[in-house]
Every structure is written in structure tokens, then in C-alpha cells.
Design a protein around this motif. Structure first.
Motif, PDB file in Angstrom:
ATOM      1  N   GLY A  89       0.823  -1.215   0.000  1.00  0.00           N
ATOM      2  CA  GLY A  89       0.000   0.000   0.000  1.00  0.00           C
ATOM      3  C   GLY A  89       0.846   1.250   0.000  1.00  0.00           C
ATOM      4  N   THR A  90       1.905   1.213   0.786  1.00  0.00           N
ATOM      5  CA  THR A  90       2.766   2.394   0.848  1.00  0.00           C
ATOM      6  C   THR A  90       3.513   2.593  -0.475  1.00  0.00           C
ATOM      7  N   LEU A  91       3.886   1.480  -1.107  1.00  0.00           N
ATOM      8  CA  LEU A  91       4.551   1.564  -2.413  1.00  0.00           C
ATOM      9  C   LEU A  91       3.604   2.194  -3.427  1.00  0.00           C
ATOM     10  N   ALA A  92       2.354   1.744  -3.424  1.00  0.00           N
ATOM     11  CA  ALA A  92       1.362   2.306  -4.371  1.00  0.00           C
ATOM     12  C   ALA A  92       1.178   3.795  -4.107  1.00  0.00           C
ATOM     13  N   SER A 146       2.031   7.013  -6.543  1.00  0.00           N
ATOM     14  CA  SER A 146       1.064   8.106  -6.813  1.00  0.00           C
ATOM     15  C   SER A 146       1.731   9.458  -6.621  1.00  0.00           C
ATOM     16  N   VAL A 147       2.491   9.578  -5.525  1.00  0.00           N
ATOM     17  CA  VAL A 147       3.138  10.864  -5.222  1.00  0.00           C
ATOM     18  C   VAL A 147       4.129  11.209  -6.329  1.00  0.00           C
ATOM     19  N   ILE A 148       4.901  10.228  -6.759  1.00  0.00           N
ATOM     20  CA  ILE A 148       5.914  10.466  -7.799  1.00  0.00           C
ATOM     21  C   ILE A 148       5.243  10.840  -9.128  1.00  0.00           C
ATOM     22  N   GLN A 149       4.128  10.146  -9.440  1.00  0.00           N
ATOM     23  CA  GLN A 149       3.416  10.452 -10.686  1.00  0.00           C
ATOM     24  C   GLN A 149       2.778  11.848 -10.633  1.00  0.00           C
ATOM     25  N   ALA A 150       2.511  12.309  -9.419  1.00  0.00           N
ATOM     26  CA  ALA A 150       1.838  13.622  -9.298  1.00  0.00           C
ATOM     27  C   ALA A 150       2.825  14.783  -9.384  1.00  0.00           C
ATOM     28  N   TYR A 180       7.701  14.698   1.628  1.00  0.00           N
ATOM     29  CA  TYR A 180       6.648  13.776   2.074  1.00  0.00           C
ATOM     30  C   TYR A 180       7.089  12.327   1.885  1.00  0.00           C
ATOM     31  N   LEU A 181       7.792  12.061   0.774  1.00  0.00           N
ATOM     32  CA  LEU A 181       8.237  10.677   0.535  1.00  0.00           C
ATOM     33  C   LEU A 181       9.184  10.225   1.649  1.00  0.00           C
ATOM     34  N   VAL A 182      10.013  11.164   2.105  1.00  0.00           N
ATOM     35  CA  VAL A 182      10.926  10.816   3.220  1.00  0.00           C
ATOM     36  C   VAL A 182      10.098  10.590   4.497  1.00  0.00           C
ATOM     37  N   LEU A 183       9.109  11.496   4.690  1.00  0.00           N
ATOM     38  CA  LEU A 183       8.218  11.353   5.868  1.00  0.00           C
ATOM     39  C   LEU A 183       7.523   9.999   5.833  1.00  0.00           C
ATOM     40  N   VAL A 241       5.902   4.929   7.874  1.00  0.00           N
ATOM     41  CA  VAL A 241       5.652   3.484   7.698  1.00  0.00           C
ATOM     42  C   VAL A 241       6.506   2.673   8.675  1.00  0.00           C
ATOM     43  N   ALA A 242       7.724   3.146   8.915  1.00  0.00           N
ATOM     44  CA  ALA A 242       8.604   2.422   9.866  1.00  0.00           C
ATOM     45  C   ALA A 242       7.976   2.427  11.259  1.00  0.00           C
ATOM     46  N   ILE A 243       7.446   3.586  11.657  1.00  0.00           N
ATOM     47  CA  ILE A 243       6.800   3.689  12.992  1.00  0.00           C
ATOM     48  C   ILE A 243       5.594   2.743  13.059  1.00  0.00           C
TER      49      ILE A 243
END
Ligand SMILES: CCCCCCCCCCCCC/C=C/C(=O)SCCNC(=O)CCNC(=O)[C@H](O)C(C)(C)COP(=O)(O)OP(=O)(O)OC[C@H]1O[C@@H](n2cnc3c(N)ncnc32)[C@H](O)[C@@H]1OP(=O)(O)O
Length: 358
Positions: A286-289, A293-297, A327-330, A335-337
Motif C-alpha cells: 500500500g505504501t509503495l502504491a 502516486s506521489v511520484i506520478q503527481a 513527504y516521501l521521506v516522511l 511506515v517504519a513507525i
């Protein structure tokens, strides 16, 4: 020569159940002395209306006190064992008396009886726990009612999404990818707006969970839904929306029924196991998807200038895609948390590795 009635028996670790097959019995004469049960009564038995009697010396010591229950058709006698134990037979004598037979209405073998004992013990503990919680929190049932309804509405919402997306996938194949947003967005908006309550619930102490994982989860999802998809028409027809919505709804149709059962102090082992296992593949997917999305945007935000910031007095603007990189770094941290949180929850609920469910 006195007549003997049929006697059916069953046992549990702490009790004996005798059922004397005599109907229309009025005042049976029943006593236990020196570990022997004496029974004498007038009633309708195998030999018609007569006086029937029998004596039984028990296999192990029993209490002299017993409970009798007269019904139209039979006499029930419950005897307490002095020692909680499983008997190999009913009587001291090895040969079973001819008038005694197993009562298959109540007959359990030792392991089933232990399971029944454990279930009764769990129910007793749950009752005590609920009563003590009620004393501490008189609004317990109100909270549980609210949570149950919340989880039910979310379950119905995400089930609607999941089933519709599955049916459309079977009917339209890959073509269904591109109008997922158009067909599912309204219901997803409804569910994800409602999901803000999952930040409030732990904040006001109505659920035993940490606020941070819920905050990350709800904000992370709603950022994707309301900003990445909601603000960019071009994103709404991309295939990645299908994967994001499908992965989100896949976990929720498990998670919310799990919570509903938790509201009524019920634990289905398989559902609990699935709830605390299915996130292991779904969360990274889910996080990959979402990251895709973020990269495509990003190029779309660059072209349209939506949410870009002019830096006064200089003549340049900072594109929103700069924030999206942050945001991608966040997301990695978020996700790690949550992964760590869910792993701890899984260990707590399913036990450590050595007790892992099969
Ligand atoms: C603009 C800024 C944005 C900032 C964002 C930063 C970056 C964010 C990036 C993060 C990206 C997230 C992306 C998400 C992706 C996906 O979802 S992909 C699909 C797979 N997803 C999942 O598997 C996660 C599903 N979500 C959850 O599991 C929760 O939301 C959670 C918070 C992650 C964990 O739930 P939590 O409640 O903490 O744990 P549980 O073990 O389930 O519950 C703990 C106890 O609380 C009780 N409880 C909780 N909620 C309820 C309820 N609604 N009703 C009743 N009871 C509830 C639960 O029963 C447990 O009780 P006990 O067992 O008695 O302790």
C-alpha cells in the motif's frame, strides 16, 4: 422383588449427572450415605406404575449433599465430587450395573470436558472483567455501542468499495483500473473522513491504542486521497488509484470486523490471526502504491503550479513537488513507525515466535 429404573449418567471433572428414567414421580426418597446413593420412588417406569429403587456406591468420594430436579418425565440428580477428577467409571464395583447407561445427551469425553471447563472459566473471567470495567466506567456500554456502530459503518463502506472493485475488475478487466476514482471516490471520501475519528478515539481514551500510529495512518491516507488524487484530475484516471483503493479496502474488511468483535468481548482466533498478519504484505504494498502516486503527481504539480509557493520579494516560486519529496521521506519514517507498532501489536496478541499460530 423391587423394580429397578433405568439410570443414565454423565460426568464433568467436578460433578456427576444422573438421570433416572421415571415419570410422574412425586416424592422420591433419595439419600447419600457412606458414598452410596439410595433411591426409592413411586412412578411410571419400564414396568408401568410401581415403586422403583436402586443403590449405587460411587467410584470415588462424593458430597452427601446433592441437587435433585423433578420433571414430568424423569428425576435429575446432580452430585458433587469431593475431588476434581475424571472417573473411569461411575461405581466402585468394576462391573457396570445392568440398569446404568451413559447419558449421551450430556456425555463428554475428558478432553471435551476440559475444553468446556476452560470455556466456562473464560466466560466467568470475561463476566468479572466486564463487571469490574462497568464499576470503573459506567459509560462502558455507551462507548462500545458507539465503537461497534463506527466499525460497522466503516466495514460496510469498505466492503462496498472492495466488492464493487472486484466485480468491475472481473467484468471490465484492466479497463476498470482507470475509472476507479470516478466510481469509488465518494464512498472512499466518506470512509476516510469518518476515519478521522480513529485519531479522536485514542485521544479521548475510548480505545486502547496509541495516537501516533493512528495519526500517521489517517493523515497519510487522507493526504493521498484529498490532495494527490482529489486535487489533480489527471491523477484520477491513473491505474495506480485502483491499487491504492484495493489495498486500503483489503485490510479494512478484516480490521473493522475484528474491532466489532472486540467491542463485544469476542475473539475469533482465525480473524485475529488474519488481522495481525495480513498487514505484513499489504502495508508495504500500500505504501509503495502511494509513493508511486506521489511520484506520478510531481510533474503535474510542476506543470499546473497548484499549491506552489511564490517567494517574495524574489521572482521565483517553489513547486509543491518539493514538499512531495519531503513527504516521501516522511512516508518512510511513518511506515517504519507503524510497521514497528503493528509488529508489537502482533507479538502481544499472537504471542512470541515460539507460540506462533500454525
Ligand atoms: C500532510 C501531512 C501527512 C503526514 C503523514 C506522514 C507520512 C505518513 C505515511 C504513512 C503511510 C500510511 C499509508 C497507509 C497504507 C495502508 O493502509 S496500506 C493497507 C494496509 N494497511 C494496514 O494494514 C494498516 C491498517 N490500519 C491499522 O491497523 C491502524 O490504522 C493502525 C493505527 C495502523 C494500527 O491500529 P491500532 O488500533 O493501533 O492497533 P490494533 O491492535 O488494531 O488496536 C489496538 C487496540 O485498540 C482497539 N481498537 C482500536 N481501534 C478500535 C475500534 N475502532 N473499535 C474497537 N476497538 C478498537 C483494538 O481492539 C485493540 O484493543 P486490545 O487488543 O484490547 O488492546
Amino acid at each position: 422383588m423391587s423394580l429397578t429404573p433405568y439410570v443414565y449418567w454423565a460426568q464433568r471433572h467436578h460433578e456427576l449427572y444422573l438421570r433416572v428414567e421415571l415419570s410422574d414421580v412425586q416424592n422420591p426418597d433419595i439419600t447419600i450415605a457412606d458414598n452410596v446413593l439410595h433411591f426409592k420412588a413411586q412412578g411410571h417406569g419400564a414396568k408401568g406404575v410401581n415403586t422403583y429403587e436402586f443403590s449405587l456406591e460411587f467410584f470415588e468420594p462424593v458430597n452427601n449433599k446433592f441437587v435433585q430436579k423433578l420433571t414430568q418425565r424423569q428425576v435429575g440428580i446432580t452430585v458433587r465430587k469431593c475431588k476434581k477428577d475424571w472417573w473411569s467409571r461411575l461405581t466402585k464395583q468394576e462391573r457396570k450395573p445392568v440398569f446404568v447407561a451413559p447419558d449421551f445427551d450430556r456425555w463428554l469425553d475428558e478432553s471435551d470436558a476440559e475444553m468446556e471447563l476452560r470455556k466456562k472459566e473464560e466466560e466467568r473471567i470475561t463476566k468479572i472483567r466486564t463487571e469490574s470495567k462497568l464499576r470503573e466506567d459506567p459509560f462502558l456500554y455507551l462507548k462500545r455501542g458507539y465503537l461497534f456502530m463506527y466499525n460497522l459503518v466503516q466495514f460496510l463502506g469498505f466492503s462496498w468499495i472492495f466488492v464493487n472493485m472486484t466485480v468491475r475488475l472481473f467484468i471490465f478487466g484492466q479497463d476498470s483500473f482507470y475509472d476507479t476514482f470516478n466510481t469509488m471516490a465518494d464512498m472512499m471520501y466518506f470512509c476516510q473522513i469518518l476515519a478521522f475519528l480513529e485519531i479522536v478515539n485514542p485521544l479521548i481514551g475510548w480505545v486502547r491504542t496509541a495516537v501516533k500510529p493512528a495519526l500517521i495512518q489517517v493523515l497519510g491516507r487522507n493526504f493521498i486521497l484529498f490532495v494527490i488524487f482529489g486535487q489533480l484530475n489527471e491523477m484520477q484516471t491513473k491505474g495506480v488509484v485502483f491499487f491504492v483503493f484495493y489495498l486500503w479496502s483489503s485490510i479494512e474488511i478484516i480490521r473493522y470486523p475484528f474491532y466489532m468483535l472486540a467491542c463485544i468481548d469476542t475473539d475469533w482466533k482465525l480473524l485475529t490471526w488474519i488481522r495481525y498478519t495480513i498487514w505484513i504484505p499489504l502495508y508495504p504494498l500500500g505504501t509503495l502504491a502511494e509513493a508511486v502516486s506521489v511520484i506520478q503527481a510531481m510533474p503535474i504539480f510542476n506543470e499546473t503550479g497548484i499549491f506552489s509557493i511564490r517567494v517574495f520579494p524574489f521572482e521565483f516560486t517553489i513547486s509543491f513537488s518539493v514538499f512531495l519529496n519531503v513527504y516521501l521521506v516522511l512516508t518512510l519514517f511513518g511506515v517504519a513507525i507503524n510497521f514497528r507498532h503493528m509488529y508489537k501489536q502482533r507479538r502481544r496478541r499472537l504471542g512470541s515466535k515460539k507460540r506462533k499460530m500454525l
